[in-house]
Scaffold this active site. Structure first.
Site, PDB file in Angstrom:
ATOM      1  N   ASN A  35       0.868  -1.179   0.000  1.00 51.50           N
ATOM      2  CA  ASN A  35       0.000   0.000   0.000  1.00 51.50           C
ATOM      3  C   ASN A  35       0.905   1.229   0.000  1.00 51.50           C
ATOM      4  O   ASN A  35       1.539   1.526   1.012  1.00 51.50           O
ATOM      5  CB  ASN A  35      -0.886  -0.039   1.267  1.00 51.50           C
ATOM      6  CG  ASN A  35      -1.691   1.242   1.448  1.00 51.50           C
ATOM      7  OD1 ASN A  35      -1.739   2.090   0.553  1.00 51.50           O
ATOM      8  ND2 ASN A  35      -2.316   1.385   2.605  1.00 51.50           N
ATOM      9  N   LYS A  81       0.104   4.244  -0.139  1.00 57.02           N
ATOM     10  CA  LYS A  81      -0.500   5.408   0.532  1.00 57.02           C
ATOM     11  C   LYS A  81      -0.321   6.646  -0.353  1.00 57.02           C
ATOM     12  O   LYS A  81      -0.394   6.539  -1.564  1.00 57.02           O
ATOM     13  CB  LYS A  81       0.080   5.570   1.938  1.00 57.02           C
ATOM     14  CG  LYS A  81      -0.013   4.273   2.741  1.00 57.02           C
ATOM     15  CD  LYS A  81       0.273   4.441   4.196  1.00 57.02           C
ATOM     16  CE  LYS A  81       0.129   3.094   4.898  1.00 57.02           C
ATOM     17  NZ  LYS A  81       0.264   3.179   6.342  1.00 57.02           N
ATOM     18  N   HIS A 136      -9.326   1.439   5.432  1.00 53.51           N
ATOM     19  CA  HIS A 136      -8.019   1.615   6.077  1.00 53.51           C
ATOM     20  C   HIS A 136      -8.169   2.592   7.247  1.00 53.51           C
ATOM     21  O   HIS A 136      -8.931   3.552   7.177  1.00 53.51           O
ATOM     22  CB  HIS A 136      -7.000   2.146   5.058  1.00 53.51           C
ATOM     23  CG  HIS A 136      -5.594   2.040   5.579  1.00 53.51           C
ATOM     24  ND1 HIS A 136      -5.083   2.918   6.496  1.00 53.51           N
ATOM     25  CD2 HIS A 136      -4.610   1.132   5.331  1.00 53.51           C
ATOM     26  CE1 HIS A 136      -3.831   2.563   6.784  1.00 53.51           C
ATOM     27  NE2 HIS A 136      -3.524   1.473   6.084  1.00 53.51           N
ATOM     28  N   GLU A 159      -6.404   4.903   8.249  1.00 52.30           N
ATOM     29  CA  GLU A 159      -6.108   6.311   7.932  1.00 52.30           C
ATOM     30  C   GLU A 159      -7.316   6.987   7.298  1.00 52.30           C
ATOM     31  O   GLU A 159      -7.523   8.189   7.471  1.00 52.30           O
ATOM     32  CB  GLU A 159      -4.861   6.377   7.032  1.00 52.30           C
ATOM     33  CG  GLU A 159      -3.604   6.062   7.850  1.00 52.30           C
ATOM     34  CD  GLU A 159      -2.459   5.461   7.063  1.00 52.30           C
ATOM     35  OE1 GLU A 159      -2.509   5.485   5.821  1.00 52.30           O
ATOM     36  OE2 GLU A 159      -1.515   4.956   7.709  1.00 52.30           O
ATOM     37  N   GLU A 186      -4.908  -4.676  10.898  1.00 56.02           N
ATOM     38  CA  GLU A 186      -3.833  -3.701  11.060  1.00 56.02           C
ATOM     39  C   GLU A 186      -4.042  -2.936  12.366  1.00 56.02           C
ATOM     40  O   GLU A 186      -4.826  -1.981  12.407  1.00 56.02           O
ATOM     41  CB  GLU A 186      -3.838  -2.692   9.904  1.00 56.02           C
ATOM     42  CG  GLU A 186      -3.658  -3.305   8.531  1.00 56.02           C
ATOM     43  CD  GLU A 186      -3.111  -2.292   7.535  1.00 56.02           C
ATOM     44  OE1 GLU A 186      -2.088  -2.598   6.931  1.00 56.02           O
ATOM     45  OE2 GLU A 186      -3.691  -1.207   7.379  1.00 56.02           O
ATOM     46  N   GLY A 239       3.241   2.226  10.728  1.00 52.80           N
ATOM     47  CA  GLY A 239       4.248   3.274  10.538  1.00 52.80           C
ATOM     48  C   GLY A 239       5.034   3.606  11.793  1.00 52.80           C
ATOM     49  O   GLY A 239       5.714   4.628  11.855  1.00 52.80           O
ATOM     50  N   SER A 277       3.934  -2.177  10.207  1.00 45.86           N
ATOM     51  CA  SER A 277       5.393  -2.242  10.357  1.00 45.86           C
ATOM     52  C   SER A 277       6.007  -3.572   9.926  1.00 45.86           C
ATOM     53  O   SER A 277       7.021  -4.019  10.483  1.00 45.86           O
ATOM     54  CB  SER A 277       5.804  -1.904  11.802  1.00 45.86           C
ATOM     55  OG  SER A 277       5.462  -0.574  12.120  1.00 45.86           O
TER      56      SER A 277
HETATM   57  P1  13P Z   1       3.444   0.328   7.534  1.00 46.85           P
HETATM   58  O1  13P Z   1       3.882  -0.978   6.934  1.00 46.85           O
HETATM   59  O2  13P Z   1       4.182   1.520   6.985  1.00 46.85           O
HETATM   60  O3  13P Z   1       3.421   0.265   9.035  1.00 46.85           O
HETATM   61  O4  13P Z   1       1.917   0.560   7.068  1.00 46.85           O
HETATM   62  C1  13P Z   1       1.009  -0.468   7.242  1.00 46.85           C
HETATM   63  C2  13P Z   1      -0.231  -0.108   6.540  1.00 46.85           C
HETATM   64  O5  13P Z   1      -0.980   0.739   6.979  1.00 46.85           O
HETATM   65  C3  13P Z   1      -0.544  -0.823   5.278  1.00 46.85           C
HETATM   66  O6  13P Z   1      -1.831  -0.554   4.863  1.00 46.85           O
END
Ligand code: 13P
Length: 256
Positions: A10, A12, A93, A95, A169, A175, A214
């Site tokens: 992803n 983002k 997601h 976010e 997640e 992150g 992560s």
């Molecule tokens: P990270 O791997 O950067 O922690 O992000 C995970 C994520 O949100 C994938 O959708």
């Protein structure tokens, strides 16, 4: 028949045309791992070009609108994603739940629209740190699953065709470099599986449950070997071939 592990990057809100070179490298390397299903979800702006640039990996969006078309400035529908050759879309997601106040009902509507458009769906769920510390992680994720799983006509058939995956997640692991403890991941994946069985009966087996938060080349081996972990949704470590390929290699099982 067991399904292949599913490793999805992803991107983002990252990626410019220069990053198509990374996608090409990932795609070339992917051909060495036919036992792993691999995909990238770049920003909307790159889906078309990335689709043209790759052949062995899937390409998807990071969100879609629940309507097919209409007066929704700035939004993109699942049908539009399908039209430019996307294979799947990520919905719910954390976010987007956070930044755009997306409710479970809104996420369910998006998932339903995506399946109706013929796309695969990766439905994301996960608890915050406060919720985990309060001992509510499984209750929170259970509520998200129950509230945002697509329902209705044709859904069971779409799921039986392996077009739905769930990504667990934990919000606090995204992150942050902080990965959930393996035993907690196993417990949560088992809890999600129980909800899928309750919702879909025999079709549940075709739904893969991915872990996200992560994931990197160092921890992927242990995470992907954990019971009930059928793939990974990877953020930061999917932005370069160098970082992403070790995760794919960790998912690959030697062929007898
Ligand atoms: P990270 O791997 O950067 O922690 O992000 C995970 C994520 O949100 C994938 O959708």
């Amino acid at each position: 028949m067991t399904q292949r592990p599913y490793i999805v990057g992803n991107w983002k809100m990252n990626g410019s045309r220069t990053m198509l070179a990374e996608a090409r490298s990932i795609d070339r390397a992917a051909q060495r791992y036919p036992d792993v299903e691999i995909a990238l979800a770049p920003p909307f702006t790159l889906i078309d070009a990335l689709r043209e640039a790759v052949s062995a990996i899937g390409v998807g969006g990071q969100d879609c609108h629940a309507e097919v078309k209409g007066a929704h400035t700035g939004d993109v529908s699942a049908a539009m994603l399908a039209d430019i050759g996307a294979d799947f879309v990520i919905v719910g997601h954390s976010e987007r739940r956070r930044d755009h106040k997306e409710s479970n009902a809104a996420v369910r509507a998006k998932a339903k629209a995506a399946l109706a458009a013929g796309l695969g769906v990766i439905l994301c769920v996960g608890e915050t740190l406060a919720e985990r510390d309060a001992g509510k992680a499984e209750a929170v994720v259970g509520k998200q699953i129950d509230g945002s799983l697509p329902k209705g006509e044709g859904i069971v058939e779409a799921i039986a065709a392996a077009r739905l995956a769930i990504a667990y997640e934990p919000v606090w692991a995204i992150g942050t470099g902080r990965v959930a403890a393996i035993e907690d991941v196993i417990a949560m994946h088992a809890a999600v599986r129980a909800r899928l069985i309750a919702a879909f009966g025999d079709s549940h087996a075709k739904v893969r449950i991915l872990y996200g938060g992560s994931v990197n080349g160092e921890n992927a081996g242990a995470l992907l070997a954990a019971e009930g972990v059928e793939g990974a949704l990877v953020g930061g470590a999917s932005l370069t071939a160098d970082a992403f390929l070790p995760i794919i290699a960790a998912a690959s099982r030697p062929i007898d």
